[in-house]
Design a protein around this motif. Sequence first.
Motif, short mmCIF file in Angstrom:
data_model
loop_
_atom_site.label_atom_id
_atom_site.label_comp_id
_atom_site.label_asym_id
_atom_site.label_seq_id
_atom_site.Cartn_x
_atom_site.Cartn_y
_atom_site.Cartn_z
N ARG A 138 5.29 -0.29 10.97
CA ARG A 138 4.83 -0.96 12.19
C ARG A 138 3.42 -1.51 12.04
N HIS A 139 2.65 -0.94 11.08
CA HIS A 139 1.29 -1.43 10.83
C HIS A 139 1.20 -2.19 9.50
N ALA A 140 2.33 -2.70 9.03
CA ALA A 140 2.37 -3.31 7.70
C ALA A 140 1.46 -4.53 7.56
N ASP A 141 1.08 -5.14 8.70
CA ASP A 141 0.21 -6.32 8.63
C ASP A 141 -1.27 -5.94 8.58
N MET A 142 -1.57 -4.64 8.67
CA MET A 142 -2.97 -4.20 8.59
C MET A 142 -3.40 -4.16 7.13
N PRO A 143 -4.67 -4.49 6.84
CA PRO A 143 -5.14 -4.55 5.44
C PRO A 143 -4.91 -3.23 4.69
N GLY A 144 -4.29 -3.33 3.54
CA GLY A 144 -4.11 -2.18 2.66
C GLY A 144 -2.87 -1.35 2.90
N VAL A 145 -2.26 -1.47 4.09
CA VAL A 145 -1.07 -0.66 4.38
C VAL A 145 0.06 -1.01 3.42
N ASP A 146 0.14 -2.29 3.03
CA ASP A 146 1.19 -2.69 2.10
C ASP A 146 1.12 -1.92 0.78
N SER A 147 -0.09 -1.58 0.33
CA SER A 147 -0.23 -0.86 -0.94
C SER A 147 0.33 0.56 -0.83
N VAL A 148 0.19 1.19 0.35
CA VAL A 148 0.76 2.52 0.56
C VAL A 148 2.28 2.44 0.53
N LEU A 149 2.83 1.40 1.14
CA LEU A 149 4.28 1.22 1.13
C LEU A 149 4.80 0.91 -0.27
N ILE A 150 4.01 0.20 -1.05
CA ILE A 150 4.38 -0.04 -2.45
C ILE A 150 4.49 1.29 -3.19
N LEU A 151 3.55 2.20 -2.96
CA LEU A 151 3.62 3.54 -3.57
C LEU A 151 4.87 4.28 -3.12
N LEU A 152 5.23 4.14 -1.84
CA LEU A 152 6.36 4.88 -1.28
C LEU A 152 7.71 4.31 -1.67
N TYR A 153 7.73 3.08 -2.21
CA TYR A 153 9.00 2.48 -2.60
C TYR A 153 9.07 2.20 -4.11
N THR A 154 8.14 2.80 -4.85
CA THR A 154 8.18 2.71 -6.31
C THR A 154 8.05 4.08 -6.97
N GLY A 155 7.33 5.01 -6.31
CA GLY A 155 7.05 6.31 -6.93
C GLY A 155 5.94 6.25 -7.96
N LEU A 156 5.18 5.15 -7.98
CA LEU A 156 4.09 5.02 -8.95
C LEU A 156 2.98 6.03 -8.66
N ARG A 157 2.31 6.46 -9.72
CA ARG A 157 1.03 7.15 -9.56
C ARG A 157 0.03 6.12 -9.05
N VAL A 158 -0.93 6.56 -8.22
CA VAL A 158 -1.89 5.60 -7.69
C VAL A 158 -2.69 4.95 -8.82
N SER A 159 -3.00 5.72 -9.87
CA SER A 159 -3.74 5.14 -11.00
C SER A 159 -2.92 4.06 -11.69
N GLU A 160 -1.59 4.26 -11.76
CA GLU A 160 -0.72 3.25 -12.37
C GLU A 160 -0.70 1.98 -11.53
N MET A 161 -0.60 2.15 -10.21
CA MET A 161 -0.58 0.97 -9.33
C MET A 161 -1.87 0.17 -9.43
N LEU A 162 -3.00 0.86 -9.47
CA LEU A 162 -4.29 0.17 -9.49
C LEU A 162 -4.52 -0.56 -10.81
N GLN A 163 -3.76 -0.20 -11.87
CA GLN A 163 -3.95 -0.84 -13.17
C GLN A 163 -2.87 -1.89 -13.48
N ILE A 164 -2.01 -2.21 -12.51
CA ILE A 164 -0.97 -3.22 -12.75
C ILE A 164 -1.60 -4.61 -12.79
N GLU A 165 -1.42 -5.28 -13.91
CA GLU A 165 -1.85 -6.67 -14.01
C GLU A 165 -0.72 -7.59 -13.55
N LYS A 166 -1.08 -8.70 -12.92
CA LYS A 166 -0.07 -9.61 -12.37
C LYS A 166 0.90 -10.12 -13.45
N LYS A 167 0.40 -10.23 -14.66
CA LYS A 167 1.25 -10.72 -15.75
C LYS A 167 2.40 -9.76 -16.05
#
Length: 348
Positions: A189-218
């Motif tokens: 419900r707050h998905a349009d708030m800054p940064g909330v999308d990144s939490v949902l990315i963690l919840l729908y991938t199972g990534l470690r936060v360190s892994e997510m922060l090091q993902i390059e767009k390529k």
Amino acid sequence: MKMKNPNGYGCIRIMSGNRRRPYAFIATVDGRQKYIAAFETIYDAKVFQAQYYEEHHRDFPPLYHKKITFSELYFRWLSFHKDEDRMLSKSTLTGYEYAYSHCVALYDKYFPDLQYLELQAIINHMRFKENLSYSSCKKVKNLLSLLYQYAIKSNICSTNYAALISIGKNHPIYPHHIISRQKINRLWRHADMPGVDSVLILLYTGLRVSEMLQIEKKNINLRQRFIRITKSKTSSGIRIVPIHPKIMPFILNRLANPGDFLICDSSGSPYNYTRYRSSVWNKAMKLINGLNHTPHDTRHTVATLLDNAGANETSKRKILGHAGGDITERVYTHKGLRQLRKCIELLK
């Protein structure tokens, strides 16, 4: 008493003035002292010093092995370890630096002369004087074990006293909590708030936060809809993770933003863990009354939800970047992208 470095080891000097890299490494070249490089921290300078000596003095005198200090051995081991395992993550290296910083009482002592009680005293000081966590003590014990393994292989000593160290029992200071379905719904419900999308990315991938922060767009494959993880704390963490359809809009939006990394601030600068935790995670958790949660709770949540949905165990391990449970699973079982996608889409 500070021990003398071996001949040819060079020295580190602090340069005058207000410099961004004040620590200069000086070495003797053709009989004259020569400036080689400068560094922001003394730690970085010592890592380079060990690498330089390793490269320019391949044949170590036998006496040097018996007179090597704890500090000298650490930086020689670190140089060797980085060459041996080029996939070491930044968080792993930071962990080594943290553990080394707690061993200051050993720095100038000859490594072969160290005794069990001296090592145990480091752990006891951390536990009873500094009141540090089990995890912190374990980092130091793991580092000491790695140093002893290197020293024994190098014929510097013959006994691994690190194996005798006691770090007590683990009493978690911050026990992990599963993020409830109600809180996940509030995040949506707050998905349009800054940064909330990144939490949902963690919840729908199972990534470690360190892994997510090091993902390059390529490393985002839109055609086949997966993320390639190239930096992780373990070798099992190097993997591909399917992009769940529910977070695809977030991925596309992030790809269109400035910066080389998937998770960046508005100026295109990537986050480290500390800045992400304070400026993104905590604000998102405040929105859903979840300030008791840590980023690692997302992995526990994903693992639990997949379990509850009857996910294939091997696919779940592959997605989370866990090592296989038995030899059959590790060696003979292969799960393709289709099976992994079927697993991740069990998350609703």
